[in-house]
Design a protein around this motif. Sequence first.
Motif, mmCIF file in Angstrom:
data_model
loop_
_atom_site.group_PDB
_atom_site.id
_atom_site.type_symbol
_atom_site.label_atom_id
_atom_site.label_comp_id
_atom_site.label_asym_id
_atom_site.label_seq_id
_atom_site.Cartn_x
_atom_site.Cartn_y
_atom_site.Cartn_z
ATOM 1 N N GLY A 109 -8.326 -10.953 3.920
ATOM 2 C CA GLY A 109 -9.138 -9.986 3.176
ATOM 3 C C GLY A 109 -8.361 -8.976 2.361
ATOM 4 N N HIS A 110 -7.122 -9.278 2.022
ATOM 5 C CA HIS A 110 -6.327 -8.350 1.206
ATOM 6 C C HIS A 110 -6.732 -8.469 -0.261
ATOM 7 N N PRO A 111 -6.520 -7.415 -1.036
ATOM 8 C CA PRO A 111 -6.995 -7.400 -2.425
ATOM 9 C C PRO A 111 -6.223 -8.349 -3.349
ATOM 10 N N LEU A 112 -6.950 -8.830 -4.345
ATOM 11 C CA LEU A 112 -6.400 -9.696 -5.382
ATOM 12 C C LEU A 112 -6.619 -9.049 -6.733
ATOM 13 N N ILE A 113 -5.898 -9.544 -7.701
ATOM 14 C CA ILE A 113 -6.108 -9.155 -9.096
ATOM 15 C C ILE A 113 -6.064 -10.426 -9.932
ATOM 16 N N TRP A 114 -6.735 -10.413 -11.072
ATOM 17 C CA TRP A 114 -6.806 -11.582 -11.946
ATOM 18 C C TRP A 114 -6.215 -11.244 -13.297
ATOM 19 N N GLY A 115 -5.727 -12.257 -13.988
ATOM 20 C CA GLY A 115 -5.178 -12.082 -15.324
ATOM 21 C C GLY A 115 -3.659 -12.140 -15.328
ATOM 22 N N PRO B 20 -4.840 -1.242 -5.160
ATOM 23 C CA PRO B 20 -5.973 -0.338 -5.380
ATOM 24 C C PRO B 20 -5.954 0.823 -4.373
ATOM 25 N N ALA B 21 -6.150 2.014 -4.904
ATOM 26 C CA ALA B 21 -6.101 3.213 -4.068
ATOM 27 C C ALA B 21 -7.150 3.161 -2.948
ATOM 28 N N ALA B 22 -8.263 2.503 -3.213
ATOM 29 C CA ALA B 22 -9.352 2.473 -2.233
ATOM 30 C C ALA B 22 -9.250 1.304 -1.267
ATOM 31 N N ALA C 180 0.828 -1.208 0.000
ATOM 32 C CA ALA C 180 0.000 0.000 0.000
ATOM 33 C C ALA C 180 0.863 1.259 0.000
ATOM 34 N N ARG C 181 1.988 1.184 0.672
ATOM 35 C CA ARG C 181 2.921 2.327 0.736
ATOM 36 C C ARG C 181 3.872 2.372 -0.454
ATOM 37 N N GLN C 182 3.759 1.380 -1.327
ATOM 38 C CA GLN C 182 4.620 1.269 -2.500
ATOM 39 C C GLN C 182 6.099 1.263 -2.108
#
Length: 147
Positions: free
Chosen positions: A124-130, A137-139, A37-39
Motif C-alpha cells: 500500500g505504499h504510494p505510487l506516481i505516474w508519468g 506525498p506529505a500526506a 518519507a524521511r528524505q
Amino acid sequence: MSLVLQFPAATPQQSLDYLQTKLAYYTDAWDLAEDLARQTPEIVVIDARAPEAYRAGHICGAINFPHRGMDATTTARLDRSKVYVTYCDGIGCNGSTKAAWKLASLGFQVKELIGGLDFWKRDGHPLIWGDSAGEWPAAAPLASCGC
C-alpha cells in the motif's frame, strides 16, 4: 528423523554472519518507505524497468534507469557516495538484479528491493505516474508492517 534437521542447523555465529550478509544485499518495502518519507539523502531509488513501465507507475522519487542502458558512460553522472536501491516488477523479474550487478561492477554500493514494485504495491505504499520521479506525498501515512 526430522526432515527439518536432516541438515543440521547453523551455529549462532554462522547464522549471524549469514543474516548480516543477507541484509547487506536487500531491503524491504517498509524500510525503504520509511527512508523515502524521511528524505534520507544517502539513498537513491532506481527503477530498472523500461520507460514505458516506469510511466505506468513507479515508486515516488525513483529515477528511471533501465538496466539495459547502464554502463560506465551512462552511470558517470551518479553520485558514488550514495547507496542505490534497485527494483523492477517483482520476484518474477530479474531487472533489479541485473541493475544491481551492473552498478556494483562499476563500483557503486547497491541493494535490491525485495519483491520489487509488486510487494511495494501490495503493502500500500504510494505510487506516481508519468516521466517525473516525483516526491513522497506529505500526506502519505506510514504504518508499521508489524515486523
